[in-house]
Design a protein around this motif. Structure first.
Motif, mmCIF file in Angstrom:
data_model
loop_
_atom_site.group_PDB
_atom_site.id
_atom_site.type_symbol
_atom_site.label_atom_id
_atom_site.label_comp_id
_atom_site.label_asym_id
_atom_site.label_seq_id
_atom_site.Cartn_x
_atom_site.Cartn_y
_atom_site.Cartn_z
ATOM 1 N N ILE A 12 -18.733 7.823 -29.535
ATOM 2 C CA ILE A 12 -19.408 8.362 -28.346
ATOM 3 C C ILE A 12 -19.126 7.437 -27.156
ATOM 4 N N GLU A 13 -19.550 7.840 -25.976
ATOM 5 C CA GLU A 13 -19.294 7.045 -24.777
ATOM 6 C C GLU A 13 -19.884 5.638 -24.935
ATOM 7 N N GLY A 14 -19.151 4.678 -24.411
ATOM 8 C CA GLY A 14 -19.618 3.298 -24.423
ATOM 9 C C GLY A 14 -19.477 2.602 -25.760
ATOM 10 N N ALA A 15 -18.851 3.261 -26.739
ATOM 11 C CA ALA A 15 -18.723 2.641 -28.067
ATOM 12 C C ALA A 15 -17.710 1.484 -28.054
ATOM 13 N N GLY A 16 -16.793 1.507 -27.079
ATOM 14 C CA GLY A 16 -15.801 0.423 -26.989
ATOM 15 C C GLY A 16 -14.379 0.873 -27.302
ATOM 16 N N LYS A 17 -14.106 2.170 -27.222
ATOM 17 C CA LYS A 17 -12.760 2.690 -27.545
ATOM 18 C C LYS A 17 -11.695 2.059 -26.664
ATOM 19 N N THR A 18 -11.916 2.117 -25.358
ATOM 20 C CA THR A 18 -10.887 1.653 -24.426
ATOM 21 C C THR A 18 -10.667 0.148 -24.564
ATOM 22 N N THR A 19 -11.768 -0.589 -24.675
ATOM 23 C CA THR A 19 -11.685 -2.051 -24.839
ATOM 24 C C THR A 19 -10.867 -2.392 -26.082
ATOM 25 N N ASN A 20 -11.127 -1.683 -27.176
ATOM 26 C CA ASN A 20 -10.465 -2.036 -28.433
ATOM 27 C C ASN A 20 -9.055 -1.467 -28.541
ATOM 28 N N VAL A 50 -6.352 18.685 -16.352
ATOM 29 C CA VAL A 50 -7.385 19.311 -17.187
ATOM 30 C C VAL A 50 -8.569 18.352 -17.342
ATOM 31 N N ARG A 51 -8.266 17.080 -17.516
ATOM 32 C CA ARG A 51 -9.334 16.070 -17.653
ATOM 33 C C ARG A 51 -10.264 16.085 -16.431
ATOM 34 N N ASP A 52 -9.647 16.167 -15.240
ATOM 35 C CA ASP A 52 -10.461 16.181 -14.015
ATOM 36 C C ASP A 52 -11.446 17.350 -14.042
ATOM 37 N N ASP A 96 -6.610 7.170 -27.107
ATOM 38 C CA ASP A 96 -8.049 7.111 -26.850
ATOM 39 C C ASP A 96 -8.579 8.537 -27.020
ATOM 40 N N ARG A 97 -9.075 8.847 -28.200
ATOM 41 C CA ARG A 97 -9.572 10.162 -28.638
ATOM 42 C C ARG A 97 -8.431 11.102 -29.028
ATOM 43 N N PHE A 98 -8.720 11.915 -30.048
ATOM 44 C CA PHE A 98 -7.813 12.992 -30.467
ATOM 45 C C PHE A 98 -8.689 14.106 -31.052
ATOM 46 N N ALA A 101 -12.496 14.268 -31.817
ATOM 47 C CA ALA A 101 -13.428 14.436 -30.688
ATOM 48 C C ALA A 101 -13.783 15.908 -30.496
ATOM 49 N N SER A 102 -12.839 16.809 -30.780
ATOM 50 C CA SER A 102 -13.136 18.240 -30.620
ATOM 51 C C SER A 102 -14.143 18.698 -31.679
ATOM 52 N N TYR A 103 -13.979 18.193 -32.908
ATOM 53 C CA TYR A 103 -14.964 18.537 -33.950
ATOM 54 C C TYR A 103 -16.338 17.951 -33.598
ATOM 55 N N TYR A 105 -17.544 16.797 -30.440
ATOM 56 C CA TYR A 105 -18.164 17.263 -29.186
ATOM 57 C C TYR A 105 -18.333 18.782 -29.155
ATOM 58 N N GLN A 106 -17.212 19.510 -29.413
ATOM 59 C CA GLN A 106 -17.314 20.973 -29.299
ATOM 60 C C GLN A 106 -17.908 21.586 -30.583
ATOM 61 N N GLY A 107 -17.587 20.981 -31.739
ATOM 62 C CA GLY A 107 -18.120 21.489 -33.001
ATOM 63 C C GLY A 107 -19.582 21.086 -33.174
ATOM 64 N N GLN A 149 -23.571 1.735 -17.120
ATOM 65 C CA GLN A 149 -23.539 0.544 -16.250
ATOM 66 C C GLN A 149 -22.369 0.616 -15.265
ATOM 67 N N ARG A 150 -21.346 1.418 -15.635
ATOM 68 C CA ARG A 150 -20.100 1.367 -14.876
ATOM 69 C C ARG A 150 -20.051 2.284 -13.670
ATOM 70 N N SER A 151 -20.403 3.579 -13.868
ATOM 71 C CA SER A 151 -20.165 4.535 -12.780
ATOM 72 C C SER A 151 -21.171 5.685 -12.881
ATOM 73 N N THR A 188 -22.129 -1.964 -32.750
ATOM 74 C CA THR A 188 -23.217 -2.730 -32.125
ATOM 75 C C THR A 188 -22.999 -4.232 -32.336
ATOM 76 N N GLN A 189 -22.039 -4.573 -33.184
ATOM 77 C CA GLN A 189 -21.767 -5.995 -33.443
ATOM 78 C C GLN A 189 -21.114 -6.623 -32.209
ATOM 79 N N PRO A 190 -21.178 -7.949 -32.101
ATOM 80 C CA PRO A 190 -20.444 -8.603 -31.013
ATOM 81 C C PRO A 190 -18.961 -8.222 -31.086
HETATM 82 N N1 Z5A Z 1 -13.750 15.171 -25.063
HETATM 83 C C1 Z5A Z 1 -14.175 16.312 -25.724
HETATM 84 O O1 Z5A Z 1 -15.262 16.834 -25.459
HETATM 85 N N2 Z5A Z 1 -13.367 16.858 -26.687
HETATM 86 C C2 Z5A Z 1 -12.148 16.353 -26.990
HETATM 87 O O2 Z5A Z 1 -11.447 16.888 -27.866
HETATM 88 C C3 Z5A Z 1 -11.733 15.161 -26.299
HETATM 89 C C4 Z5A Z 1 -12.567 14.607 -25.347
HETATM 90 C C5 Z5A Z 1 -10.407 14.554 -26.623
HETATM 91 C C6 Z5A Z 1 -13.797 11.839 -21.878
HETATM 92 O O3 Z5A Z 1 -13.645 10.865 -22.852
HETATM 93 C C7 Z5A Z 1 -14.654 12.960 -22.392
HETATM 94 O O4 Z5A Z 1 -13.874 13.963 -23.027
HETATM 95 C C8 Z5A Z 1 -15.611 12.496 -23.437
HETATM 96 C C9 Z5A Z 1 -15.585 13.560 -24.530
HETATM 97 C C10 Z5A Z 1 -14.631 14.595 -24.031
HETATM 98 N N3 Z5A Z 1 -16.907 12.400 -22.957
HETATM 99 N N4 Z5A Z 1 -17.326 11.782 -22.009
HETATM 100 N N5 Z5A Z 1 -17.769 11.263 -21.103
HETATM 101 P P1 Z5A Z 1 -13.397 9.323 -22.522
HETATM 102 O O5 Z5A Z 1 -13.081 8.707 -23.831
HETATM 103 O O6 Z5A Z 1 -12.438 9.130 -21.474
HETATM 104 O O7 Z5A Z 1 -14.784 8.859 -21.907
HETATM 105 P P2 Z5A Z 1 -15.865 7.980 -22.481
HETATM 106 O O8 Z5A Z 1 -16.209 8.211 -23.900
HETATM 107 O O9 Z5A Z 1 -16.927 8.181 -21.480
HETATM 108 O O10 Z5A Z 1 -15.244 6.529 -22.459
HETATM 109 P P3 Z5A Z 1 -15.998 5.257 -22.118
HETATM 110 O O11 Z5A Z 1 -17.347 5.471 -21.564
HETATM 111 O O12 Z5A Z 1 -15.028 4.476 -21.300
HETATM 112 O O13 Z5A Z 1 -16.302 4.584 -23.484
HETATM 113 P P4 Z5A Z 1 -15.464 3.581 -24.358
HETATM 114 O O14 Z5A Z 1 -14.005 3.640 -23.976
HETATM 115 O O15 Z5A Z 1 -15.793 3.858 -25.743
HETATM 116 O O16 Z5A Z 1 -16.077 2.170 -23.975
HETATM 117 P P5 Z5A Z 1 -15.435 0.894 -23.208
HETATM 118 O O17 Z5A Z 1 -15.067 1.283 -21.804
HETATM 119 O O18 Z5A Z 1 -14.416 0.242 -24.038
HETATM 120 O O19 Z5A Z 1 -16.707 -0.037 -23.229
HETATM 121 C C11 Z5A Z 1 -17.861 0.279 -22.475
HETATM 122 C C12 Z5A Z 1 -18.563 -1.033 -22.042
HETATM 123 O O20 Z5A Z 1 -19.103 -1.662 -23.190
HETATM 124 C C13 Z5A Z 1 -17.607 -2.052 -21.394
HETATM 125 O O21 Z5A Z 1 -18.311 -2.708 -20.387
HETATM 126 C C14 Z5A Z 1 -17.292 -3.010 -22.543
HETATM 127 O O22 Z5A Z 1 -16.982 -4.301 -22.097
HETATM 128 C C15 Z5A Z 1 -18.593 -2.994 -23.322
HETATM 129 N N6 Z5A Z 1 -18.406 -3.249 -24.780
HETATM 130 C C16 Z5A Z 1 -17.474 -2.714 -25.599
HETATM 131 N N7 Z5A Z 1 -17.641 -3.157 -26.869
HETATM 132 C C17 Z5A Z 1 -18.706 -3.988 -26.841
HETATM 133 C C18 Z5A Z 1 -19.385 -4.767 -27.850
HETATM 134 N N8 Z5A Z 1 -19.014 -4.758 -29.120
HETATM 135 N N9 Z5A Z 1 -20.439 -5.489 -27.449
HETATM 136 C C19 Z5A Z 1 -20.860 -5.483 -26.153
HETATM 137 N N10 Z5A Z 1 -20.260 -4.777 -25.162
HETATM 138 C C20 Z5A Z 1 -19.205 -4.042 -25.505
#
Ligand code: Z5A
Length: 210
Positions: A12-20, A50-52, A96-98, A101-103, A105-107, A149-151, A188-190
């Motif tokens: 889900i959002e904020g899980a850390g996908k992009t960071t990792n 499409v993303r936009d 970053d997602r495949f 995510a459809s199963y 979010y949409q499922g 926290q971001r936007s 949720t781990q460091p």
């Molecule tokens: N979507 C859909 O509905 N169906 C589909 O088939 C597909 C997508 C493919 C865009 O996705 C949207 O598209 C999505 C579902 C839909 N929903 N939304 N919104 P996205 O992946 O681009 O958007 P997102 O999920 O919002 O990404 P995100 O918010 O950027 O989350 P993230 O990439 O998982 O998190 P992050 O940016 O790596 O980390 C977030 C913050 O947490 C950042 O400040 C990090 O430094 C911090 N962080 C990360 N890990 C940790 C740990 N372990 N401890 C502490 N802090 C951490």
């Protein structure tokens, strides 16, 4: 030339996908592996357009079926234009997602019929599935707190908390049914601990490759 490996990052959002994803890209590059980083929806000109639309918070009339079809339109283009050519050229693709995510979010989230998603997946993917999926699992309150926290919230982030609870449950269900492909990590781990688990999963994939 060996086909590259295909790794997807889910959660889900904020899980850390992009960071990792960035962490894995650096790790593989340090092992001399050529990497392509991409995302869904997105990864191509069409996919980014499409993303936009999908993330636009003013698109508040979008019906779940339209959402699903948009996601798969972007995915079909992405597979044909980016993912398959990169894998065939020997690059590893980090996405970053495949389709999970459809199963999820949409499922699970929008309650659409999973057999229809499976039909679209078969048609779009023609047998392409990730070699490894890293599912970063986090309770919805914590994930959203990190993301917000971001936007300003996008169309998905504006959903109610129980929507994300359903999405998370959907992901966990997928992991239960595909334990060989999906590695579920407690996000949720460091970060250092999360990345230790990720490194182990990548090392297993590298050792299968040799
Ligand atoms: N979507 C859909 O509905 N169906 C589909 O088939 C597909 C997508 C493919 C865009 O996705 C949207 O598209 C999505 C579902 C839909 N929903 N939304 N919104 P996205 O992946 O681009 O958007 P997102 O999920 O919002 O990404 P995100 O918010 O950027 O989350 P993230 O990439 O998982 O998190 P992050 O940016 O790596 O980390 C977030 C913050 O947490 C950042 O400040 C990090 O430094 C911090 N962080 C990360 N890990 C940790 C740990 N372990 N401890 C502490 N802090 C951490």
């Amino acid at each position: 030339m060996n086909r590259g490996k295909f790794i997807s990052f889910e959660g889900i959002e904020g899980a850390g996908k992009t960071t990792n994803l960035t962490y894995v890209a650096d790790y593989l590059a340090n092992h001399g592996i050529s990497v392509r980083q991409t995302r869904e929806p997105g990864g191509t000109r069409l996919g980014e357009a499409v993303r936009d639309i999908l993330l636009d918070a003013t698109q508040d009339q979008m019906v779940p079926e339209a959402e699903l079809l948009l996601v798969f339109a972007a995915r079909t283009q992405h597979i044909r234009q980016v993912i398959r050519p990169a894998l065939a050229a020997g690059h590893w693709v980090l996405c970053d997602r495949f389709t999970d995510a459809s199963y999820a979010y949409q499922g699970a989230g929008r309650d659409l019929d999973k057999t229809r998603i499976a039909w679209l997946a078969d048609w779009a993917q023609q047998g392409l599935i990730p070699d490894l999926t890293l599912l970063l699992d986090i309770p919805e309150e914590q994930g959203l707190a990190r993301a917000r926290q971001r936007s300003a919230p996008d169309r998905f982030e504006s959903e109610r908390l129980d929507f994300f609870a359903q999405v998370r449950a959907g992901y966990l269900q997928l992991a239960k049914h595909a334990p060989g492909r999906i590695t579920c990590i407690d996000a949720t781990q460091p970060l250092s601990q999360v990345q230790q688990h990720i490194q182990q999963a990548i090392q297993r994939l590298l050792s299968h490759d040799n």
